[in-house]
Design a protein around this motif. Sequence first.
Motif, PDB file in Angstrom:
ATOM      1  N   SER A   1       0.825  -1.207   0.000  1.00  0.00           N
ATOM      2  CA  SER A   1       0.000   0.000   0.000  1.00  0.00           C
ATOM      3  C   SER A   1       0.863   1.263   0.000  1.00  0.00           C
ATOM      4  O   SER A   1       0.595   2.215  -0.743  1.00  0.00           O
ATOM      5  CB  SER A   1      -0.934   0.000   1.214  1.00  0.00           C
ATOM      6  OG  SER A   1      -1.718   1.171   1.251  1.00  0.00           O
ATOM      7  N   LEU A   2       1.893   1.258   0.829  1.00  0.00           N
ATOM      8  CA  LEU A   2       2.788   2.423   0.908  1.00  0.00           C
ATOM      9  C   LEU A   2       3.493   2.695  -0.411  1.00  0.00           C
ATOM     10  O   LEU A   2       3.884   3.836  -0.696  1.00  0.00           O
ATOM     11  CB  LEU A   2       3.825   2.188   2.006  1.00  0.00           C
ATOM     12  CG  LEU A   2       3.343   2.323   3.450  1.00  0.00           C
ATOM     13  CD1 LEU A   2       4.350   1.699   4.404  1.00  0.00           C
ATOM     14  CD2 LEU A   2       3.099   3.783   3.802  1.00  0.00           C
TER      15      LEU A   2
ATOM     16  N   GLU B   1      10.179   4.256   0.606  1.00  0.00           N
ATOM     17  CA  GLU B   1      11.313   3.887   1.454  1.00  0.00           C
ATOM     18  C   GLU B   1      10.843   3.133   2.694  1.00  0.00           C
ATOM     19  O   GLU B   1      11.436   2.131   3.104  1.00  0.00           O
ATOM     20  CB  GLU B   1      12.098   5.139   1.839  1.00  0.00           C
ATOM     21  CG  GLU B   1      12.803   5.798   0.670  1.00  0.00           C
ATOM     22  CD  GLU B   1      13.692   4.823  -0.100  1.00  0.00           C
ATOM     23  OE1 GLU B   1      14.441   4.062   0.556  1.00  0.00           O
ATOM     24  OE2 GLU B   1      13.630   4.799  -1.343  1.00  0.00           O
ATOM     25  N   LYS B   2       9.767   3.606   3.283  1.00  0.00           N
ATOM     26  CA  LYS B   2       9.189   2.910   4.429  1.00  0.00           C
ATOM     27  C   LYS B   2       8.687   1.534   4.003  1.00  0.00           C
ATOM     28  O   LYS B   2       8.778   0.557   4.773  1.00  0.00           O
ATOM     29  CB  LYS B   2       8.056   3.738   5.021  1.00  0.00           C
ATOM     30  CG  LYS B   2       7.447   3.161   6.292  1.00  0.00           C
ATOM     31  CD  LYS B   2       6.385   4.106   6.846  1.00  0.00           C
ATOM     32  CE  LYS B   2       5.741   3.536   8.103  1.00  0.00           C
ATOM     33  NZ  LYS B   2       4.693   4.462   8.632  1.00  0.00           N
ATOM     34  N   ALA B   3       8.174   1.445   2.793  1.00  0.00           N
ATOM     35  CA  ALA B   3       7.692   0.160   2.279  1.00  0.00           C
ATOM     36  C   ALA B   3       8.839  -0.847   2.209  1.00  0.00           C
ATOM     37  O   ALA B   3       8.679  -2.021   2.576  1.00  0.00           O
ATOM     38  CB  ALA B   3       7.067   0.356   0.899  1.00  0.00           C
ATOM     39  N   LYS B   4      10.011  -0.411   1.727  1.00  0.00           N
ATOM     40  CA  LYS B   4      11.169  -1.299   1.658  1.00  0.00           C
ATOM     41  C   LYS B   4      11.576  -1.781   3.047  1.00  0.00           C
ATOM     42  O   LYS B   4      11.935  -2.953   3.239  1.00  0.00           O
ATOM     43  CB  LYS B   4      12.330  -0.583   0.985  1.00  0.00           C
ATOM     44  CG  LYS B   4      12.115  -0.274  -0.491  1.00  0.00           C
ATOM     45  CD  LYS B   4      13.292   0.508  -1.054  1.00  0.00           C
ATOM     46  CE  LYS B   4      13.060   0.890  -2.510  1.00  0.00           C
ATOM     47  NZ  LYS B   4      14.185   1.688  -3.058  1.00  0.00           N
ATOM     48  N   GLU B   5      11.501  -0.871   4.021  1.00  0.00           N
ATOM     49  CA  GLU B   5      11.871  -1.241   5.396  1.00  0.00           C
ATOM     50  C   GLU B   5      10.920  -2.303   5.948  1.00  0.00           C
ATOM     51  O   GLU B   5      11.346  -3.255   6.610  1.00  0.00           O
ATOM     52  CB  GLU B   5      11.855   0.005   6.280  1.00  0.00           C
ATOM     53  CG  GLU B   5      12.932   1.033   5.937  1.00  0.00           C
ATOM     54  CD  GLU B   5      12.781   2.310   6.742  1.00  0.00           C
ATOM     55  OE1 GLU B   5      11.864   2.364   7.612  1.00  0.00           O
ATOM     56  OE2 GLU B   5      13.543   3.261   6.499  1.00  0.00           O
ATOM     57  N   LEU B   6       9.613  -2.133   5.660  1.00  0.00           N
ATOM     58  CA  LEU B   6       8.642  -3.110   6.140  1.00  0.00           C
ATOM     59  C   LEU B   6       8.866  -4.479   5.492  1.00  0.00           C
ATOM     60  O   LEU B   6       8.758  -5.522   6.155  1.00  0.00           O
ATOM     61  CB  LEU B   6       7.222  -2.618   5.857  1.00  0.00           C
ATOM     62  CG  LEU B   6       6.662  -1.574   6.818  1.00  0.00           C
ATOM     63  CD1 LEU B   6       5.336  -1.039   6.299  1.00  0.00           C
ATOM     64  CD2 LEU B   6       6.475  -2.174   8.206  1.00  0.00           C
ATOM     65  N   LEU B   7       9.193  -4.495   4.207  1.00  0.00           N
ATOM     66  CA  LEU B   7       9.471  -5.761   3.539  1.00  0.00           C
ATOM     67  C   LEU B   7      10.679  -6.446   4.173  1.00  0.00           C
ATOM     68  O   LEU B   7      10.674  -7.672   4.398  1.00  0.00           O
ATOM     69  CB  LEU B   7       9.727  -5.541   2.046  1.00  0.00           C
ATOM     70  CG  LEU B   7       8.510  -5.360   1.132  1.00  0.00           C
ATOM     71  CD1 LEU B   7       8.965  -5.236  -0.319  1.00  0.00           C
ATOM     72  CD2 LEU B   7       7.535  -6.518   1.263  1.00  0.00           C
ATOM     73  N   ALA B   8      11.706  -5.646   4.471  1.00  0.00           N
ATOM     74  CA  ALA B   8      12.895  -6.219   5.097  1.00  0.00           C
ATOM     75  C   ALA B   8      12.570  -6.759   6.484  1.00  0.00           C
ATOM     76  O   ALA B   8      13.007  -7.856   6.862  1.00  0.00           O
ATOM     77  CB  ALA B   8      13.995  -5.163   5.173  1.00  0.00           C
ATOM     78  N   ASP B   9      11.794  -6.011   7.261  1.00  0.00           N
ATOM     79  CA  ASP B   9      11.408  -6.463   8.604  1.00  0.00           C
ATOM     80  C   ASP B   9      10.622  -7.769   8.541  1.00  0.00           C
ATOM     81  O   ASP B   9      10.703  -8.610   9.449  1.00  0.00           O
ATOM     82  CB  ASP B   9      10.560  -5.396   9.295  1.00  0.00           C
ATOM     83  CG  ASP B   9      11.364  -4.160   9.668  1.00  0.00           C
ATOM     84  OD1 ASP B   9      12.612  -4.246   9.660  1.00  0.00           O
ATOM     85  OD2 ASP B   9      10.746  -3.110   9.952  1.00  0.00           O
ATOM     86  N   ALA B  10       9.833  -7.925   7.472  1.00  0.00           N
ATOM     87  CA  ALA B  10       9.023  -9.144   7.320  1.00  0.00           C
ATOM     88  C   ALA B  10       9.840 -10.318   6.783  1.00  0.00           C
ATOM     89  O   ALA B  10       9.311 -11.435   6.679  1.00  0.00           O
ATOM     90  CB  ALA B  10       7.843  -8.859   6.399  1.00  0.00           C
TER      91      ALA B  10
ATOM     92  N   ARG C   1       9.459  -1.422  -7.746  1.00  0.00           N
ATOM     93  CA  ARG C   1      10.419  -0.457  -7.218  1.00  0.00           C
ATOM     94  C   ARG C   1      10.799  -0.743  -5.766  1.00  0.00           C
ATOM     95  O   ARG C   1      11.823  -0.276  -5.287  1.00  0.00           O
ATOM     96  CB  ARG C   1       9.860   0.957  -7.337  1.00  0.00           C
ATOM     97  CG  ARG C   1       9.760   1.455  -8.770  1.00  0.00           C
ATOM     98  CD  ARG C   1       9.014   2.772  -8.852  1.00  0.00           C
ATOM     99  NE  ARG C   1       8.768   3.163 -10.240  1.00  0.00           N
ATOM    100  CZ  ARG C   1       7.997   4.178 -10.603  1.00  0.00           C
ATOM    101  NH1 ARG C   1       7.407   4.920  -9.655  1.00  0.00           N
ATOM    102  NH2 ARG C   1       7.822   4.461 -11.879  1.00  0.00           N
ATOM    103  N   ILE C   2       9.939  -1.509  -5.055  1.00  0.00           N
ATOM    104  CA  ILE C   2      10.296  -1.840  -3.667  1.00  0.00           C
ATOM    105  C   ILE C   2      10.835  -3.262  -3.558  1.00  0.00           C
ATOM    106  O   ILE C   2      11.017  -3.769  -2.449  1.00  0.00           O
ATOM    107  CB  ILE C   2       9.103  -1.625  -2.706  1.00  0.00           C
ATOM    108  CG1 ILE C   2       7.944  -2.577  -3.033  1.00  0.00           C
ATOM    109  CG2 ILE C   2       8.643  -0.165  -2.717  1.00  0.00           C
ATOM    110  CD1 ILE C   2       6.829  -2.573  -1.982  1.00  0.00           C
ATOM    111  N   GLY C   3      11.076  -3.876  -4.703  1.00  0.00           N
ATOM    112  CA  GLY C   3      11.749  -5.168  -4.690  1.00  0.00           C
ATOM    113  C   GLY C   3      10.896  -6.384  -4.961  1.00  0.00           C
ATOM    114  O   GLY C   3      11.389  -7.518  -4.907  1.00  0.00           O
TER     115      GLY C   3
END
Length: 529
Positions: free
Chosen positions: A311-312, A353-362, A395-397
């Motif tokens: 969503s982000l 950028e926050k979206a990428k961080e959430l994906l990494a955290d998951a 774009r977020i991977g």
Amino acid sequence: MKRTLTTLAAVATVALSGAAQADVLRMAYSSAPRSVDPYPFGGATTAGYKEHIYEALVAHDDSPLLATGWTWNSPTSLTVHLREGVKFHNGDALTARDVVYSACRMMFKIDGKRNLLTSSMGPLTDVVAVDDYNVRFDMANPYPLWIQKMKFLSVLPASGADVPDGPIQYDAEGDCGITAYPTRDDFENGDAAIGTGPYKHVVYEKEFAKMTRNDDYWGAPAKWDGVEISSVSNSGARFAGLLAGDYDLIENPTAEDISALDRNDDYTFTGKPAWRTMFVVLDVNPEGANGVSAPDGSAPLADVRVRQAMSLAINREAITSRLFGGNATVANQFAPAYRAGAPEMPALEYNPEKAKELLADAGYGDGFTLTFNAPSDRYPGGTRVAQALAQYWARIGINVELNTQPWSVFAKARRAGDMGAFFYGWGHPQGAAQMISFAFASRNKDLGLGSSNYSNYSSAAFDAAMEAWAVETDEAKANEFVADAMVAAMADLPGIPVYYTHSLWAHKADLTVDGRQDERTSAFMVSKK
């Protein structure tokens, strides 16, 4: 007893053709109405066409129409008070008997196929003519949504079928002691196409329909002497027909068509925010989703952080402004924010950028693979939106494989539950809870919840709110339950709202168009300046 229903179409044809100076409104639909029979089919074009001829107890905006109001006798019994002085096109006076007959006809399966409201009328146990102008609907369980459902029950004259003398006894099979109903051919040749609406049937063909004004209409006189509806599926041909003078108004012009009108003073366009939400459905099943895979064999979409990241990643402002030229509204919840009963909700953030961080955290910093499905021929601009969504997620991977296919193929796969992520649109003519009650609630046949839960979402908080809403007859309290459910759904994101559509019409500049939010096109909304 059965009454012969003849000569209406012939008389109307003579009247319309004989009026040399008649004001006839010529409209072009983007798809053909499927039948004159008001019961088997839904869809905006079919509904928009048939409401010229037929009317229901409740209008499209939930106000009384053939009813003057209603009273809850108990949580499971509703009495509807009919408007007096209304006549059908054949001269019959509208009474409660006609409503009971119409309910029977809606439940009667033609060739074994259900009608538009067959399932929705399941909770009804009886429909009773209390007297000529009061009809009672009894229910097995509290069913407040029936008020909104009544707008789809077009009322027909009981004289159009082989109905025995005396009261009609409603039953759930639609037999009701009636020995013969009108056939589809009876409707399409005009014999049974008899309603109470402001226009009378003249001609119905596959891609052309003609109506003439009902001069005995109970309400305000129709604005036009006649109406002609052509069905032109190709958007370029519709627009060319408008500019050539073949049509006075067309629906669903493209963004390019609208841009072209800027250079033509003889034509303009009208837009109206519609009740349709365009969103992404995500299968959150912890055991995995079709077309979604990760290197470790896990189920990415089952993790709310992944859904939040997706969503982000979406720039909704760019979608509505660049792809639709401002003729769409950014979504912040699953119901259109401007729909009556929708709660106040905050805007959805765009932050890749926050979206990428959430994906990494998951645990998906290196991404995962997702097949994103979208119909290629269903929604204006839908394919371009699907392409944009795929790019945002890439774009977020996320490795996105976009699969666009004809609606007939897409719809079959959707019904089979074969798609883990897909793009879809849902209208809200029955209120702000319509989509979430079907799409995200756990299945509850008695309350009519969860029949389209392809996300496999289950939430105790969401279900509690929806189950309370489903039986609440107090509108204010019902809206509170909708708000509770919407908050839960937006926190969990079993889907991702993207934008709300706008209905668009291109038309001659000397016309005023008061557009509708239910996506229907009708002569009622068009007048001369």
